[in-house]
Design an enzyme around this catalytic site. Sequence first.
Site: not given
Ligand code: GLA
Length: 385
Positions: A37-38, A133, A177, A226
């Site tokens: 994540e991230h 999205s 995503d 974010y």
């Molecule tokens: C959102 C963003 C992704 C990613 C996640 C965290 O979903 O769209 O690109 O950074 O957060 O892992």
Amino acid sequence: MPSKQLKQRAANAFQDVCGYPATTFVQAPGRVNLIGEHTDYNDGFVMPCAIDYQAVIACAKRDDGVIRLISVDYDHVQDSFVVNQEIKPTEDKLWANYMRGVIHFLKEKGYSLGGADIAITGNVPLGSGLSSSAALEVVTGQAMKVLYELDVTQSDLALIGQASEHNFAGCKCGIMDQMISACGEKSHALLLDCRSLESKAVHIPESVSIMIVNSHVTHSLVDGAYNALREQCEEASRLLGKVALRDATLAELDASSIEKGSDVYKRAHHVISENERTVACADALIAGDLQKVGEYMYASHASMRDDFEITVPEIDYIVEVLAEALGNKGGARMTGGGFGGCCVALMPTEMVPQVQAAIEAKYQAKTGIKESIYICTPQNGAGVI
Ligand code: GLA
């Protein structure tokens, strides 16, 4: 709602609004991230899979150069613009911006497009960390690809979706995503290298189930949190003299000028350790070692809670209940961007009923919010239906 019903819903709305039948149907799935994540915008590793919740489009070409977008789920609200004129974000139809952006960037990359009628529906829960999205962006690109027989790869569709999100929706997201929505593989998660965009398919056997628990605490990644986290990561990599945090080690972080315990330190600590966990977790999954997979997932959650500081009490509680019910037989963590949304758990399939019962008995009693539970199997990425 299975995709057959979504397709029918889109087909009916298209016929009602346009007065003639759609010629083409495409879908793009949402996703659940198992770990990583991230890490994506730090050039690192992620391991998502596409899920059986999708955005679906019914569409047909128009020969007058007009693109008309019809939102099936919002009273057939419409947006329209001319494909060969400059395409800009709208002020009031935020859902349409994701789609406008994709068409803008397809044009900018030199693809030759014409007009279209496009009816969009879907069942990816909004604002829940399951990439509604990205599904919207990718399905739009997929529709234009099929209608106008564009020679565009799935990875390029993902990059175009990301450009739309950056510039038309204002979230400086990574590539995870859109990539998994465009390129997912049935029965597999993808260990994706977000620098090279190479991926390795990791099989999820039927004996392992993926449970998603929606906390129904919603978030908006467009609100700036974010982007601020992303800036802190970039600051850390600058101070470490690296192209991206992907290239740094924990030893280098500790030896650097970044003050231990500062926000920038903690963000970097999460990302660097999460990259290591993600690659190791993929190996454990391949080896069928669910106990190890679980250890990495729990550690990932703790790191998101303590270092990246993106969990909320409701989410921490869900993971606590999942961990209690699963013990060392599986693992659980928050999934997605953070500040609410969903948790994901991996477990032996026979444990699903008891784990589900534990959540149903405890979450609402503690928080006053009724959760939703989805049992998902990994799906193919975007395509024609
Ligand atoms: C959102 C963003 C992704 C990613 C996640 C965290 O979903 O769209 O690109 O950074 O957060 O892992």
